[in-house]
Design a protein around this motif. Structure first.
Motif, short mmCIF file in Angstrom:
data_model
loop_
_atom_site.label_atom_id
_atom_site.label_comp_id
_atom_site.label_asym_id
_atom_site.label_seq_id
_atom_site.Cartn_x
_atom_site.Cartn_y
_atom_site.Cartn_z
N GLU A 71 0.80 -1.23 0.00
CA GLU A 71 0.00 0.00 0.00
C GLU A 71 0.83 1.28 0.00
OE1 GLU A 71 0.01 -2.40 2.20
OE2 GLU A 71 -0.08 -1.71 4.28
N LEU A 74 1.46 2.98 -3.28
CA LEU A 74 0.19 3.41 -3.89
C LEU A 74 -0.31 4.69 -3.22
CD1 LEU A 74 -1.56 -0.07 -4.22
CD2 LEU A 74 -0.66 1.33 -6.09
N ALA A 97 -6.08 5.43 -3.71
CA ALA A 97 -5.42 4.72 -2.60
C ALA A 97 -5.72 5.37 -1.25
CB ALA A 97 -3.91 4.65 -2.84
N THR A 286 -6.53 -1.04 -0.86
CA THR A 286 -6.51 -0.78 -2.30
C THR A 286 -5.39 -1.56 -2.98
OG1 THR A 286 -5.14 1.19 -2.00
CG2 THR A 286 -7.51 1.50 -1.94
N ARG A 287 -5.17 -2.77 -2.45
CA ARG A 287 -4.11 -3.66 -2.97
C ARG A 287 -4.52 -5.07 -2.57
NH1 ARG A 287 -3.08 -5.58 2.11
NH2 ARG A 287 -3.57 -3.92 3.57
#
Ligand code: AMP
Ligand code: GLY
Length: 421
Positions: A71, A74, A97, A286-287
């Motif tokens: 993360e 990002l 992100a 978000t990963r």
């Protein structure tokens, strides 16, 4: 295609391992990578935070797609840097992100869009936060707004713990600037699960639901960790619940992002509590999850490149996306983790463990010292196993784990208990 994977953990090793089986991938680079990837990837001496050096490498080496694991890059905007230079990268820009990087932003977005999430208040002032605690009472959950390596959420069952959490985050700054703001939210009870979706703007491809085991010790005792083990699929989740998650959480979140003019290309991995009132989002990431990815990659039958690219090259056939059966991943960790631990300890038995049917050992925190594999992190190895039943997958993982040794080795003995019934 020539691909570059950014990161150095077992999640990235699992992605590299699966990319190496892709018909569409000819060359794999990893930055910085780890010793487990060496059979199939060229590891570069570049750290994940060196955005412009990584972009220059991608340009010069004609990388067709860069895939970001963790993360931090990002949230720091690596995808924006790449896209500004016309480079393809898998992972949202900084604006997307922020859904993971700022809990306050995530809560605001979800609440405004009617996406189910716990009631909350955001504070930038410790006195106001403490006053709210007194008024609300325990149990309650106190979270640092920013990223705190998975340790920023304190579930307080009593007022003493809650007050202490506010003091630690806002006054003592144990998580640094991640504690500039805090989110205080209602305590939820239920089964905690993970949902992973590959997203391309408004379109998404949902992967199998997963269940992680966050606490360090059996029976969910001890401190929260990055994740001690995962299993998939989840036999206790009904189809209607899954559909609710797709529609009211994944699709709704993508729509809310789009309404904010935030295109979201990458993974939306959400931690969800299945409560008596339905699924409620605990947090969005978000990963890819770690160790979720290790189990998912082992169960995935489809070419992983087709999955990452699903909106452009497909349609992917949903009924042949997965192998039948179940997969688990088990984290083998250093004694003391998630607190302090020793590194540089020799590791034995990885090759023997890999001989167990259905097993793949992924490296999480390892290093090579004079040709000897040694420990180099809290989570050291991730033993992933596939089986025709969940029982078989679990048994295979533990059989493999028993062949591995390093001083102080620890792992949970009850992974997938909820699925085994
Ligand atoms: P988070 O970093 O927000 O995912 O929180 C870490 C862990 O704390 C989660 O995996 C849950 O086990 C627990 N947790 C977070 N929020 C809540 C909540 N509102 N109620 C109960 N437990 C929570
Ligand atoms: N499995 C927890 C995480 O990746 O955040």
């Amino acid at each position: 295609m020539r691909v570059l994977v950014i990161g150095s953990g077992a999640r990235e090793h699992a992605l590299v391992w699966k990319l190496a089986q892709s018909q569409r991938v000819s060359h794999i680079y990893a930055a910085p990578g780890n010793p487990g990837m060496l059979p199939y990837a060229e590891c570069l001496p570049l750290a994940a935070r060196q955005f412009s050096a990584l972009a220059t490498f991608a340009e010069h080496s004609h990388i067709d797609l860069t895939i970001v694991g963790p993360e931090d890059p990002l949230v720091g905007g690596i995808s924006d840097v790449f896209r500004e230079r016309g480079l393809r990268i898998f992972g949202p820009g900084a604006a997307g992100a922020a859904l993971e990087g700022s809990k306050a932003f995530a809560k605001e977005l979800m609440t405004a869009a009617g996406i189910p999430t716990a009631q909350y208040r955001t504070f930038t002032d410790a006195h106001a936060a403490l006053a709210y605690l007194e008024q609300h009472g325990a149990p309650i959950v106190v979270k640092a707004d920013g990223n705190a390596a998975g340790k920023g959420a304190i579930v307080a069952l009593d007022m003493g713990t809650a007050r202490n959490a506010v003091g630690q985050i806002m006054t003592e700054r144990v998580f640094g600037s991640a504690g500039d703001a805090i989110v205080i939210e209602d305590y939820l009870q239920g089964d905690e699960i993970g949902s992973t979706a590959i997203c391309n703007g408004i379109h998404y491809l949902p992967l199998m639901l997963t269940q992680d085991h966050k606490r360090a010790f059996d029976g969910d005792q001890g401190l929260n960790t990055g994740g001690m083990g995962v299993f998939t699929p989840l036999p206790f989740v009904e189809r209607a619940t899954e559909m609710f998650i797709y529609r009211n959480i994944i699709a709704a979140t993508l729509q809310a992002l789009k309404a904010h003019n935030i295109p979201f290309y990458g993974v939306l991995y959400s931690n969800i509590m299945l409560t008596s009132k339905g699924p409620i989002v605990l947090e969005h990431n978000t990963r890819f999850g770690d160790p979720e990815t290790q189990a998912l990659m082992l169960l995935l039958r489809e070419d992983v490149m087709n999955v990452l690219d699903f909106a452009e090259t497909m349609p992917v056939k949903l009924d042949t996306l997965w192998q039948p059966g179940s997969a688990v991943s088990l984290s083998l960790v250093s004694g003391g983790y998630p607190g302090s631990y020793h590194t540089g300890l020799p590791i034995t038995g990885v090759a023997e463990a890999n001989k167990v049917e259905g097993v793949q050992v992924f490296h999480a925190g390892t290093a090579l010292r004079d040709g000897q594999l040694v420990t180099a992190g809290g989570r050291v190895l991730s033993v992933a196993a596939h089986g025709t039943t969940l029982r078989e997958a679990v048994d295979r993982a533990y059989e493999a784990a028993a062949r591995i040794d390093f001083e102080g080795i620890h792992y949970r003995r009850d992974i997938a208990k909820r699925g085994l019934g």
